[in-house]
Enzyme design. Structure first.
Site, short mmCIF file in Angstrom:
data_model
loop_
_atom_site.label_atom_id
_atom_site.label_comp_id
_atom_site.label_asym_id
_atom_site.label_seq_id
_atom_site.Cartn_x
_atom_site.Cartn_y
_atom_site.Cartn_z
CB THR A 13 -6.96 -7.42 7.45
OG1 THR A 13 -7.31 -6.57 6.38
CG2 THR A 13 -7.97 -8.26 7.85
N GLY A 14 -5.08 -4.45 7.92
CA GLY A 14 -4.16 -3.68 7.36
C GLY A 14 -3.07 -3.28 8.26
CG ASP A 16 -1.85 2.69 9.58
OD1 ASP A 16 -0.69 2.30 9.23
OD2 ASP A 16 -2.44 3.97 9.47
CG LEU A 81 -7.77 2.69 11.02
CD1 LEU A 81 -6.70 1.69 11.61
CD2 LEU A 81 -7.19 4.30 11.05
CB ALA A 82 -11.86 0.16 6.15
CB ALA A 83 -8.81 3.22 2.42
CB SER A 85 -4.59 2.47 1.24
OG SER A 85 -3.70 1.25 1.26
CB THR A 128 -3.79 10.50 3.05
OG1 THR A 128 -2.48 10.41 2.31
CG2 THR A 128 -5.09 10.90 1.79
CD GLU A 130 -0.15 10.49 -2.40
OE1 GLU A 130 -0.88 10.71 -3.64
OE2 GLU A 130 0.85 10.52 -2.18
CE1 TYR A 156 -6.03 6.35 -0.19
CE2 TYR A 156 -4.36 7.76 -0.35
CZ TYR A 156 -5.03 7.12 0.27
OH TYR A 156 -4.60 7.12 1.71
CE LYS A 160 -8.10 7.54 2.52
NZ LYS A 160 -8.25 6.98 3.91
CG HIS A 186 2.08 5.72 8.51
ND1 HIS A 186 1.35 6.79 8.12
CD2 HIS A 186 1.09 4.95 8.99
CE1 HIS A 186 0.12 6.44 8.17
NE2 HIS A 186 0.10 5.23 8.61
#
Ligand code: NAP
Ligand code: F7E
Length: 334
Positions: A13-14, A16, A81-83, A85, A128, A130, A156, A160, A186
């Site tokens: 659902t995000g 990416d 990809l879930a996080a 974020s 990431t 980050e 976060y 990660k 991005h």
């Protein structure tokens, strides 16, 4: 679809997740998406846009649900990809962030391992920029690369970094094909409005149409290496097509401040000076800030043949154009 390659995407659902589902369907994949919650408000949008994606209920904090998702989809490729974020949100919800963004990665890797798919399922882990932190002492002139020092500056970023290292650990310990993409910011039309770029383009379009008077932001001096999400998910896919699992930085190699983003976005609607329209609100400032991020994508360019297509002005322009169309619809149906 009998012989199609199968991909499981967590975070469907995000931002990416949407770009990746679109690209994998175009490439002929059978796509499965993990969706959480008993009544996820974003389910409807995913079903409407991607009727061919099979949604599987599950949560990164629930190992049993991940095992079921892996067994049901039996994926050749799993894109994690879930996080949680959002960096600002992670300061307010650090325990949840650790549970999802750190331990959730372990749960995904274990689901692949305990279902006996260590040798057949390739995993992409969404690491990431980050993790670098942007502090003076470890800021390389040419940009951060795969060998740069990590110094995360938020719950976060710390979570990660755990995800990054546990992914590498499973690669080394069990020979699993797990590649980590260290992606710099991005953005694009699918970006959530809680992130600064989309918050700006969404507001700029509404200001142009008289739907809101101004925009409230936090610090305006931080600089980011901003690329287009569509280009970056193509890089994720390339990482899993490579013959060995590895880590890759994806970035544009340019860095720009939020002030520069504001200048370009307001210029798109014919306003030269954005200052009268921006109100600074400390509520959007963070306990610790990442001052500047700049990435060096040389390795991805030479090894994967990846290169970003959309440049910084092109990114701002397409986001404003999209949000102007959206604001016009909102005005029409208000
Ligand atoms: P995003 O738009 O915030 O999407 C996050 C996704 O994670 C959503 O689909 C969300 O689902 C899902 N999620 C959150 N908690 C979950 C849980 N407990 N169980 C299952 N799913 C959960 O993020 P994005 O921008 O697409 O980024 C994708 C990934 O790349 C993230 O891991 C992010 O940290 C990382 N990353 C992003 C960037 C960037 O600039 N975009 C850069 C580097 C790395 P709901 O709809 O249920 O909330
Ligand atoms: O903030 C400043 C804020 O939230 C960018 C995530 O995808 O990229 C993203 O993290 C900058 C920061 O993105 C507001 O303080 C000012 O300096 O858009 P952002 P981020 O923190 O860089 C990395 C690579 C990820 O991995 C993350 O998942 O903008 N800023 N005023 C603001 N930021 C927000 N959100 N809202 C403001 O009002």
């Amino acid at each position: 679809m009998a012989n199609a390659r199968r991909a499981l995407i967590t975070g469907i659902t995000g931002q990416d997740g949407g770009h990746l589902a679109e690209q994998l369907l175009e490439k002929g994949y059978e796509v499965f998406g993990l969706i959480r919650g008993q009544n996820n408000p974003r389910r409807e949008a995913v079903v409407a846009e991607f009727p061919d994606v099979t949604l599987i209920e599950g949560d990164l904090t629930d190992p049993t649900s991940l095992i079921r998702a892996v067994e049901t989809s039996n994926p050749h490729e799993l894109y994690n990809l879930a996080a949680v974020s959002h960096v600002g949100y992670s300061f307010k919800n650090p325990t949840l962030t650790a549970d999802v963004t750190a331990k959730g990665v372990l749960n995904v890797l274990e689901a692949v391992r305990v279902t006996g798919r260590s040798e057949t399922t390739k995993v992409y882990q969404a690491s990431t920029s980050e993790m670098f932190g942007g502090l003076d002492y470890n800021r390389p002139g040419a940009g951060y690369n795969e060998d740069s020092l990590f110094h995360p500056r938020s719950p976060y970023g710390v979570a990660k970094l755990y995800g990054h290292w546990i992914a590498k650990n499973y690669r080394e310990s069990y020979g699993m094909f797990v590649s980590c993409g260290i992606l710099f910011n991005h953005e694009g039309e699918r970006r959530g409005v809680e992130f600064v770029t989309r918050k700006i383009t969404h507001a700029v379009a509404r200001i142009k149409l008289g739907l809101q008077p101004n925009i409230e932001l936090g610090d305006l001096w931080p600089k980011r290496d901003w690329g287009y999400a569509g280009d970056f998910v193509e890089g994720m896919w390339r990482m899993l097509q490579h013959d060995v699992a590895d880590d890759f930085v994806l970035a544009t190699g340019e860095t720009h401040s939020i002030e520069e983003f504001l200048t370009l976005a307001f210029t798109e609607i014919g306003i030269d000076d954005w200052r009268p329209y921006v109100v600074q609100n400390p509520a959007f400032m963070r306990p610790a800030e990442v001052d500047i991020l700049l990435g060096d994508p040389s390795k991805a360019e030479s090894v994967l043949g990846w290169k970003r297509e959309v440049d910084f002005p092109g990114l701002v322009s397409r986001m404003v154009a999209h949000d102007l169309r959206l604001a016009e619809l909102q005005r029409t149906f208000a």
